[in-house]
Write an enzyme that holds these catalytic residues in place. Structure first.
Site, PDB file in Angstrom:
ATOM      1  N   HIS A   1       0.507  -0.791   0.126  1.00 55.89           N
ATOM      2  CA  HIS A   1      -0.121   0.064   0.056  1.00 55.89           C
ATOM      3  C   HIS A   1       0.519   1.011   0.061  1.00 55.89           C
ATOM      4  O   HIS A   1       1.137   1.307   0.848  1.00 55.89           O
ATOM      5  CB  HIS A   1      -0.846   0.527   1.208  1.00 55.89           C
ATOM      6  CG  HIS A   1      -1.885   1.422   1.283  1.00 55.89           C
ATOM      7  ND1 HIS A   1      -3.219   0.761   1.811  1.00 55.89           N
ATOM      8  CD2 HIS A   1      -1.788   2.721   0.980  1.00 55.89           C
ATOM      9  CE1 HIS A   1      -4.139   2.303   1.444  1.00 55.89           C
ATOM     10  NE2 HIS A   1      -2.821   3.407   1.493  1.00 55.89           N
TER      11      HIS A   1
ATOM     12  N   HIS B   1       1.553   5.527  -1.638  1.00 53.82           N
ATOM     13  CA  HIS B   1       1.094   6.798  -3.173  1.00 53.82           C
ATOM     14  C   HIS B   1       2.362   7.407  -3.494  1.00 53.82           C
ATOM     15  O   HIS B   1       3.275   7.629  -2.567  1.00 53.82           O
ATOM     16  CB  HIS B   1       0.319   7.625  -1.973  1.00 53.82           C
ATOM     17  CG  HIS B   1      -1.426   6.789  -1.214  1.00 53.82           C
ATOM     18  ND1 HIS B   1      -2.131   7.147  -2.090  1.00 53.82           N
ATOM     19  CD2 HIS B   1      -1.493   6.581   0.223  1.00 53.82           C
ATOM     20  CE1 HIS B   1      -3.064   6.777  -1.074  1.00 53.82           C
ATOM     21  NE2 HIS B   1      -2.677   6.685   0.102  1.00 53.82           N
ATOM     22  N   LEU B   2       2.192   6.927  -4.989  1.00 49.05           N
ATOM     23  CA  LEU B   2       3.435   7.549  -5.805  1.00 49.05           C
ATOM     24  C   LEU B   2       3.254   8.771  -6.438  1.00 49.05           C
ATOM     25  O   LEU B   2       4.518   9.768  -6.094  1.00 49.05           O
ATOM     26  CB  LEU B   2       3.932   6.287  -6.387  1.00 49.05           C
ATOM     27  CG  LEU B   2       5.566   5.342  -5.995  1.00 49.05           C
ATOM     28  CD1 LEU B   2       5.635   4.359  -6.851  1.00 49.05           C
ATOM     29  CD2 LEU B   2       5.731   5.408  -4.743  1.00 49.05           C
TER      30      LEU B   2
ATOM     31  N   HIS C   1     -10.434   1.066   2.038  1.00 49.23           N
ATOM     32  CA  HIS C   1     -10.246   2.388   2.589  1.00 49.23           C
ATOM     33  C   HIS C   1     -11.263   2.279   4.250  1.00 49.23           C
ATOM     34  O   HIS C   1     -12.743   2.832   3.545  1.00 49.23           O
ATOM     35  CB  HIS C   1     -10.312   3.561   2.260  1.00 49.23           C
ATOM     36  CG  HIS C   1      -9.993   4.777   3.429  1.00 49.23           C
ATOM     37  ND1 HIS C   1      -9.071   5.651   3.522  1.00 49.23           N
ATOM     38  CD2 HIS C   1     -10.468   5.474   4.865  1.00 49.23           C
ATOM     39  CE1 HIS C   1      -8.872   6.700   4.865  1.00 49.23           C
ATOM     40  NE2 HIS C   1     -10.103   6.254   4.966  1.00 49.23           N
TER      41      HIS C   1
ATOM     42  N   HIS D   1      -3.984  -0.041   6.287  1.00 49.02           N
ATOM     43  CA  HIS D   1      -3.704   0.666   6.561  1.00 49.02           C
ATOM     44  C   HIS D   1      -4.380   0.147   8.672  1.00 49.02           C
ATOM     45  O   HIS D   1      -5.292   1.172   9.143  1.00 49.02           O
ATOM     46  CB  HIS D   1      -3.714   1.919   6.846  1.00 49.02           C
ATOM     47  CG  HIS D   1      -4.822   2.764   6.085  1.00 49.02           C
ATOM     48  ND1 HIS D   1      -6.140   2.447   6.261  1.00 49.02           N
ATOM     49  CD2 HIS D   1      -4.783   3.272   4.508  1.00 49.02           C
ATOM     50  CE1 HIS D   1      -6.581   3.004   5.190  1.00 49.02           C
ATOM     51  NE2 HIS D   1      -5.527   3.174   4.277  1.00 49.02           N
TER      52      HIS D   1
ATOM     53  N   ASP E   1       1.384   2.615   3.354  1.00 49.95           N
ATOM     54  CA  ASP E   1       0.805   3.797   3.216  1.00 49.95           C
ATOM     55  C   ASP E   1       1.741   4.879   3.029  1.00 49.95           C
ATOM     56  O   ASP E   1       0.939   6.500   3.703  1.00 49.95           O
ATOM     57  CB  ASP E   1      -0.019   4.144   4.193  1.00 49.95           C
ATOM     58  CG  ASP E   1      -1.614   4.705   3.961  1.00 49.95           C
ATOM     59  OD1 ASP E   1      -1.337   5.369   2.810  1.00 49.95           O
ATOM     60  OD2 ASP E   1      -2.362   5.433   4.684  1.00 49.95           O
TER      61      ASP E   1
END
Ligand code: NCD
Ligand code: ZN
Length: 347
Positions: free
Chosen positions: A14, A16-17, A137, A175, A248
């Site tokens: 998990h 975020h790029l 989520h 998460h 995350d």
């Protein structure tokens, strides 16, 4: 000679790029440590189709330094309108590993997420039939619900009924932050798993307010009270294969965090595996780090465990107070503090 720890190269299930300059700034950190990562689709506009995901994947690969083997796996942004054709296209694409369900408005760039569970039941059934994994989520978004109760309520009101109705649907509660999240995953069948971040293992909500307000510890789901942190910590080190690594890591420029209305997200990619090594060692379960970081996630997603190794040295390092990438300034998790492990590379 310093102590060394050699483990199967880990995966981050998990992360975020982002895109543009932020992507160029942060992707090399993830690619350096992790062989694979599941890339979250909450760009603006979101990554909704296999075609868009493949274009995004190409852009990610362009940022990875030559000679760094890195295999980005993609998650597609689920909406009320996601078609069954798109689900089948995702099932056929080896680079796509699922759909991400953001309840509309739950977090960064999620305004066009799912408005009601009842709107997507047909899509979820189609995902179950096609073996496509759902990443969730798990927070209700009703503004009258206390922010600290949103995960527990989502599980009770949304997730339990869905799991009862479609028990064959494979899903990852992303998460996790609560005892309720841990209990749900542990007591469900093997189709349910959870990712765990470093921040939810390291800190309780007190830390956000220690000596003043600390915006770099604000993320969603928000940190919870100490008893919940201890539940999540026990789950991470338990050796139960339903719990595995997902950082995350969610970078935002420093001025967007240090603001009158700072955004949610903690950047942890630069020393991600070291955070987990520190935590597992603190729990006297360093022997279980490799399963959590490198085996259980791959097994759940049905991909081969990495054939590469990652090496960590028991060598102290200072986390920089700030990471400067061109015009972007980032404040990493535990900025300015020290860690006792240092990632030494892969082989
Ligand atoms: C994430 C982001 O910034 O994209 N923020 C966060 O606090 N974790 C979104 C998310 O995963 O909720
Ligand atoms: Zn996230």
């Amino acid at each position: 000679m310093s102590e060394k720890l050699t483990i199967t190269r880990p995966d981050d299930w998990h992360v975020h790029l982002r895109d543009g300059d932020m992507l160029k700034a942060v992707a090399p950190f993830t690619a350096r440590q992790f062989g694979r990562a599941l890339i979250m689709p909450n760009l603006d506009p979101p990554v909704r189709t296999v075609e868009q995901a493949m274009a995004y994947r190409g852009a990610i690969l362009e940022t990875v330094p030559d000679g760094t083997p890195f295999d980005p796996k993609m998650s597609l942004f689920l909406t009320d309108d996601t078609s069954e054709d798109e689900v089948r296209a995702a099932a056929r694409c080896e680079h796509v590993l699922g759909f991400k369900w953001y309840p509309a408005g739950a977090t960064t760039n999620s305004a066009t997420g799912v408005t009601r569970a009842s709107h997507i039941m047909g899509t979820l059934e189609c995902m179950a039939e096609n073996g496509v994994v759902l990443q969730i989520h798990g927070e209700v978004t009703d503004s009258h619900v206390d922010i600290f109760d949103r995960e527990a309520l989502f599980i009770e009101q949304v997730l339990v009924p869905i799991h009862r109705e479609i028990p064959e649907l494979r899903l990852v509660l992303e998460h996790i932050t609560t005892t309720e999240g841990v209990d749900f995953v542990r007591d469900s069948n093997r189709n349910i798993a959870a990712t765990i971040t470093p921040q939810h293992l390291l800190y309780s909500r007190n830390e956000i307010f220690k000596g003043g307000i600390r915006p770099h510890l604000y993320c969603l789901p928000v940190l919870k009270r100490e008893s919940h942190r201890l539940s999540v910590l026990q789950a991470a080190v338990s050796g139960n294969p339903s719990f595995f690594l997902g950082t995350d890591s969610a970078p935002h420029p420093r001025n967007h965090k240090e603001s009158a209305c700072g955004c949610a997200g903690i950047f942890s990619a630069c020393t991600a595996i070291e955070f987990y090594a520190e935590i597992f060692e603190g729990m006297e379960h360093l022997d279980r780090l490799e399963d959590f970081s490198s085996h259980f996630g791959a097994d759940f997603y049905g991909v081969d465990r990495s054939s590469q190794k990652a090496v960590l040295d028991k060598k102290p390092q200072e986390i920089p107070p700030s990471i400067e990438c061109g015009h972007i300034s980032l404040t990493p998790l535990m900025a300015g503090e020290s860690l006792s492990w240092t990632f030494a590379g892969t082989r």
